[in-house]
Write a protein that holds these residues in place. Structure first.
Motif, PDB file in Angstrom:
ATOM      1  N   LYS A 104      42.067 -10.874  29.600  1.00  0.00           N
ATOM      2  CA  LYS A 104      43.309 -11.629  29.474  1.00  0.00           C
ATOM      3  C   LYS A 104      44.530 -10.903  30.017  1.00  0.00           C
ATOM      4  O   LYS A 104      45.442 -11.526  30.557  1.00  0.00           O
ATOM      5  CB  LYS A 104      43.548 -11.984  28.006  1.00  0.00           C
ATOM      6  CG  LYS A 104      42.469 -12.866  27.404  1.00  0.00           C
ATOM      7  CD  LYS A 104      42.712 -13.080  25.923  1.00  0.00           C
ATOM      8  CE  LYS A 104      41.603 -13.923  25.306  1.00  0.00           C
ATOM      9  NZ  LYS A 104      41.802 -14.111  23.847  1.00  0.00           N
ATOM     10  N   ASN A 190      49.358 -11.042  33.268  1.00  0.00           N
ATOM     11  CA  ASN A 190      48.911 -11.883  32.162  1.00  0.00           C
ATOM     12  C   ASN A 190      48.084 -13.042  32.703  1.00  0.00           C
ATOM     13  O   ASN A 190      48.570 -13.853  33.487  1.00  0.00           O
ATOM     14  CB  ASN A 190      50.128 -12.427  31.400  1.00  0.00           C
ATOM     15  CG  ASN A 190      49.747 -13.495  30.396  1.00  0.00           C
ATOM     16  OD1 ASN A 190      48.713 -13.410  29.752  1.00  0.00           O
ATOM     17  ND2 ASN A 190      50.576 -14.516  30.281  1.00  0.00           N
ATOM     18  N   LEU A 192      46.475 -15.066  30.470  1.00  0.00           N
ATOM     19  CA  LEU A 192      46.338 -15.924  29.304  1.00  0.00           C
ATOM     20  C   LEU A 192      47.447 -16.963  29.301  1.00  0.00           C
ATOM     21  O   LEU A 192      48.627 -16.632  29.230  1.00  0.00           O
ATOM     22  CB  LEU A 192      46.403 -15.102  28.012  1.00  0.00           C
ATOM     23  CG  LEU A 192      46.351 -15.891  26.695  1.00  0.00           C
ATOM     24  CD1 LEU A 192      45.006 -16.592  26.551  1.00  0.00           C
ATOM     25  CD2 LEU A 192      46.592 -14.955  25.514  1.00  0.00           C
TER      26      LEU A 192
END
Length: 202
Positions: A104, A190, A192
């Motif tokens: 993630k 990132n 996620l």
């Protein structure tokens, strides 16, 4: 420590187990013993964290050891912050930290003068630059929505966050070039999604 259990579940036999035993169960320890894993045990009343002990041992055993840490995201903020700066500290022990990564989030370390080119086959939702030393000088980045050229980033002024990797129509990957002349720069990615954000083309 706890990472031993993840190794067991993944079928990955580590060379060395380092920890104080406060977060691993007996099943994991028995598995390590059966697999002949070298055990370096410490008292819970120690000065250094398990990660710091592991980084120091890596530097002692392998000159210029390149280290990528996984399993460090999530959980307590103080542990995460300690993990990040333990990696910057590890330079003093002869370790070359690549960074921290899982499925993630990724934090890559660039110790200036340094340059890197990243090709993305999956576009991250966010790309941020963080000064992990008091100051980063000569910071440049291209291939993102908000580019920088020869910028100065201060640890107490972390404004270079939530940037976007640019993609062109018909191109499956984005390319980012980044450089830092002086200081320890953290490149955060990132993968996620939060909210309703999408990886639309720009």
């Amino acid at each position: 420590d706890k990472g031993l259990e993840y190794c067991m579940k993944a079928g990955l036999v580590p060379d060395v187990y380092i920890g104080d035993g406060d977060s691993v169960d007996e099943k994991g320890l028995r598995w390590a013993d059966a697999k002949g894993v070298e055990v370096l045990g410490f008292s819970p009343e120690k000065d250094w964290t398990d990660l710091q002990l592991a980084l120091h041992e890596a530097g002692r055993r392998i000159a210029g050891a390149t280290v990528l840490v996984t399993g460090a995201w999530g959980g307590r903020f103080d542990h995460l912050l300690s993990a990040v700066f333990s990696l910057t500290w590890s330079f003093k022990w002869g370790v070359l930290p690549m960074g921290m990564a899982d499925e993630k989030e990724t934090l890559l370390f660039l110790n200036g003068p340094a340059r890197a080119r990243l090709e993305f086959y999956e576009r991250p939702y966010d790309l941020s630059l963080l000064s992990l030393s008091s100051k980063c000088e000569g910071v440049s980045i291209t291939g993102v929505r908000w580019e920088l050229e020869d910028a100065v980033l201060l640890i107490e002024e972390p404004y270079a966050v939530s940037n976007e990797v640019l993609l062109s129509s018909g191109v499956k990957c984005g390319m980012v070039d980044i450089s830092v002349e002086k200081g320890m720069l953290g490149l955060y990615l990132n993968f996620l999604s939060t909210g309703n954000r999408k990886r639309g083309l720009r």
